[in-house]
Scaffold this active site. Structure first.
Site, PDB file in Angstrom:
ATOM      1  N   ARG A 166       0.809  -1.217   0.000  1.00 23.17           N
ATOM      2  CA  ARG A 166       0.000   0.000   0.000  1.00 23.17           C
ATOM      3  C   ARG A 166       0.848   1.276   0.000  1.00 23.17           C
ATOM      4  NH1 ARG A 166      -3.284  -3.511  -0.756  1.00 23.17           N
ATOM      5  NH2 ARG A 166      -5.450  -3.525  -0.038  1.00 23.17           N
ATOM      6  N   SER A 240     -10.936  -0.538   2.895  1.00 21.65           N
ATOM      7  CA  SER A 240     -10.220  -0.686   4.174  1.00 21.65           C
ATOM      8  C   SER A 240      -9.817   0.694   4.673  1.00 21.65           C
ATOM      9  CB  SER A 240      -8.953  -1.512   3.990  1.00 21.65           C
ATOM     10  OG  SER A 240      -9.254  -2.778   3.480  1.00 21.65           O
ATOM     11  N   GLU A 336      -5.158   3.756   6.089  1.00 22.72           N
ATOM     12  CA  GLU A 336      -4.776   3.554   4.698  1.00 22.72           C
ATOM     13  C   GLU A 336      -5.320   4.709   3.862  1.00 22.72           C
ATOM     14  OE1 GLU A 336      -6.291   2.015   1.158  1.00 22.72           O
ATOM     15  OE2 GLU A 336      -6.216   0.035   2.095  1.00 22.72           O
TER      16      GLU A 336
HETATM   17  N1  EPU Z   1     -11.514 -10.780   9.585  1.00 24.37           N
HETATM   18  C1  EPU Z   1     -12.165 -10.709  10.778  1.00 24.37           C
HETATM   19  N2  EPU Z   1     -13.270  -9.902  10.868  1.00 24.37           N
HETATM   20  C2  EPU Z   1     -13.733  -9.198   9.810  1.00 24.37           C
HETATM   21  C3  EPU Z   1     -13.075  -9.322   8.570  1.00 24.37           C
HETATM   22  C4  EPU Z   1     -11.958 -10.118   8.491  1.00 24.37           C
HETATM   23  O1  EPU Z   1     -11.786 -11.329  11.782  1.00 24.37           O
HETATM   24  O2  EPU Z   1     -14.713  -8.474   9.996  1.00 24.37           O
HETATM   25  C5  EPU Z   1     -10.318 -11.628   9.492  1.00 24.37           C
HETATM   26  C6  EPU Z   1     -10.614 -12.951   8.815  1.00 24.37           C
HETATM   27  O3  EPU Z   1     -10.046 -13.940   9.598  1.00 24.37           O
HETATM   28  C7  EPU Z   1      -9.907 -12.882   7.501  1.00 24.37           C
HETATM   29  C8  EPU Z   1      -8.837 -11.831   7.732  1.00 24.37           C
HETATM   30  O4  EPU Z   1      -9.332 -10.964   8.737  1.00 24.37           O
HETATM   31  O5  EPU Z   1      -9.304 -14.090   7.193  1.00 24.37           O
HETATM   32  C9  EPU Z   1      -8.536 -11.055   6.482  1.00 24.37           C
HETATM   33  O6  EPU Z   1      -9.747 -10.489   5.985  1.00 24.37           O
HETATM   34  P1  EPU Z   1      -9.939 -10.161   4.428  1.00 24.37           P
HETATM   35  O7  EPU Z   1      -9.576 -11.342   3.628  1.00 24.37           O
HETATM   36  O8  EPU Z   1     -11.288  -9.579   4.250  1.00 24.37           O
HETATM   37  O9  EPU Z   1      -8.803  -9.112   4.137  1.00 24.37           O
HETATM   38  P2  EPU Z   1      -8.291  -7.791   4.885  1.00 24.37           P
HETATM   39  O10 EPU Z   1      -6.905  -8.035   5.357  1.00 24.37           O
HETATM   40  O11 EPU Z   1      -9.254  -7.309   5.902  1.00 24.37           O
HETATM   41  C10 EPU Z   1      -7.185  -6.900   2.686  1.00 24.37           C
HETATM   42  C11 EPU Z   1      -7.129  -5.608   1.948  1.00 24.37           C
HETATM   43  C12 EPU Z   1      -8.389  -5.421   1.130  1.00 24.37           C
HETATM   44  C13 EPU Z   1      -8.513  -6.573   0.158  1.00 24.37           C
HETATM   45  C14 EPU Z   1      -8.555  -7.874   0.948  1.00 24.37           C
HETATM   46  C15 EPU Z   1      -8.566  -9.088   0.060  1.00 24.37           C
HETATM   47  C16 EPU Z   1      -5.737  -4.108   3.263  1.00 24.37           C
HETATM   48  C17 EPU Z   1      -5.699  -2.900   4.137  1.00 24.37           C
HETATM   49  N3  EPU Z   1      -6.950  -4.504   2.871  1.00 24.37           N
HETATM   50  O12 EPU Z   1      -8.240  -6.779   3.637  1.00 24.37           O
HETATM   51  O13 EPU Z   1      -8.250  -4.226   0.381  1.00 24.37           O
HETATM   52  O14 EPU Z   1      -9.684  -6.470  -0.631  1.00 24.37           O
HETATM   53  O15 EPU Z   1      -7.360  -7.964   1.777  1.00 24.37           O
HETATM   54  O16 EPU Z   1      -7.314  -9.281  -0.501  1.00 24.37           O
HETATM   55  O17 EPU Z   1      -4.685  -4.664   2.930  1.00 24.37           O
HETATM   56  C18 EPU Z   1      -8.687  -1.882   0.473  1.00 24.37           C
HETATM   57  O18 EPU Z   1      -7.464  -1.721   0.477  1.00 24.37           O
HETATM   58  O19 EPU Z   1      -9.475  -0.911   0.505  1.00 24.37           O
HETATM   59  C19 EPU Z   1      -9.215  -3.235   0.487  1.00 24.37           C
HETATM   60  C20 EPU Z   1     -10.519  -3.483   0.573  1.00 24.37           C
END
Ligand code: EPU
Length: 340
Positions: A166, A240, A336
């Protein structure tokens, strides 16, 4: 000059958070050649200048007493093509998801995991957008820019851009130096599907898709995003709100002892990246609403604006979340989203 100049322009509909603010001047930038004339305009001479793409990663907490240049440069040209790959040059104002659709429909692989990310092509390298196991930097050959310091048009190679999680020079060392006018991508005609991300694997399994095509991956990503992330046209948000933090191996193991089910992302010898959404969720914030703003009920990393709120309401909520996460885990989570 084809670009259009507006005074005292509302910004509410120009960001996906949809909070109220005004710009002293707003320029709809239509073509690359107009940039020197805009920057040389005496009306903007002593004002801050901000470049805006789709407004999907910015939060205004106050009016902008300067000139906002909304990048609307839109073209898509194939520069060269072989049986193996295509080199394509895309205007910074081109809608990102439209570009993903265009590429996947033609069998060009590399950006299919990045479907449905709101914003523009020119904004994609700034924060090196990433999702479902891919970052945009992997497909970028070079970036066409206007250098505000020298007044020249330049081409920056991807290797000059210091891409990271990012981040890039466009957010850090060269923050105010360049105006991105276009991005050159190298997309593959024989792309191997990238299905390492757990949520993607699970979705494809559920659909009984064992040999996914580019279109299968793109559509899977679209379906997963639609099920978890709010549509900014319906509910204000900027994806995010926070970045996933890198924490020390010691801190990671201490957390794992308390939360054995905590997932983690890539790690090196010293650090592990953990999901901020998990920490925020376990701290009890998921689905919590405070007045006009709140934490999304399906993804704890997303702050939503229900309407009638302000940028400051969102910042106040973000601060409360940060303070609570720090108090509970000793981890600092950074926004972010760019806050103005
Ligand atoms: N999780 C929770 N609670 C929640 C959501 C997620 O406990 O409400 C846990 C789950 O265990 C899940 C883990 O967090 O396995 C990761 O969640 P997710 O796969 O939704 O990914 P994220 O790390 O929350 C990142 C990016 C997203 C991108 C997704 C998918 C960042 C800051 N965010 O989110 O990017 O779509 O991975 O690759 O790196 C963005 O940058 O705006 C964005 C949406």
């Amino acid at each position: 000059m084809k670009s259009l100049i507006y005074e005292h322009h509302p910004l509410t509909d120009m960001t996906t958070f949809g909070v109220p603010a005004h710009a002293r001047f707003l320029v709809a930038l239509k073509q690359t050649d107009d940039i020197p004339y805009i920057l040389g305009d005496v009306r903007f001479a002593h004002m801050p200048i901000m470049i805006l793409g789709g407004g999907s990663n910015i939060l205004f907490t106050k009016d902008f007493e300067g000139c906002i240049i909304k990048n609307e440069i839109s073209y898509l040209d194939i520069l060269s093509e072989t049986d193996d790959h295509v080199i394509v040059s895309v205007g910074a104002g081109y809608d990102w998801h439209d570009f993903v659709m265009y590429a996947t429909e033609r069998g060009w692989g590399g950006v299919e995991n990045l479907a449905l990310i709101p914003g523009t092509v020119g904004a994609a390298p700034v924060q090196n957008i990433g999702a479902y196991g891919i970052e945009v930097a992997e497909t970028i050959v070079s970036i066409d820019v206007y250098n505000r310091v020298t007044g020249n048009y330049e081409e920056l190679l991807a290797s000059d851009c210091a891409f990271g999680y990012r981040t890039s020079i466009f957010k850090t060392t060269a923050r105010d130096t360049y105006i991105i006018t276009g991005v050159v991508f190298r997309l593959s005609k024989n792309a191997q599907p990238r299905t390492t991300y757990a949520a993607l694997v699970q979705y494809l399994d559920e659909q009984n898709i064992s040999h996914p095509s580019l279109i299968d991956i793109r559509d899977a990503v679209i379906a997963i995003r639609r099920s978890k992330l709010p549509d900014p046209r319906v509910l204000g948000n900027a994806g995010s709100f926070f970045k996933n933090p890198y924490i020390t191996q010691d801190a990671y193991h201490a957390l794992l002892a308390v939360y054995p089910d905590m997932p983690s992302f890539e790690a090196d010898a010293d650090h592990v990246k953990v999901p901020a959404a998990f920490l925020i969720d376990r701290a009890g914030w998921k689905g919590r609403r405070i007045g006009a703003v709140g934490v999304h009920d399906k993804q704890a990393l997303v702050i939503v604006h229900y309407g009638g709120g302000t940028g400051q309401d969102i910042v106040d909520l973000a601060h409360a979340i940060q303070a609570d996460v720090f108090e509970k885990y000793g981890i600092h989570i950074e926004p972010e989203v760019n806050v103005w």
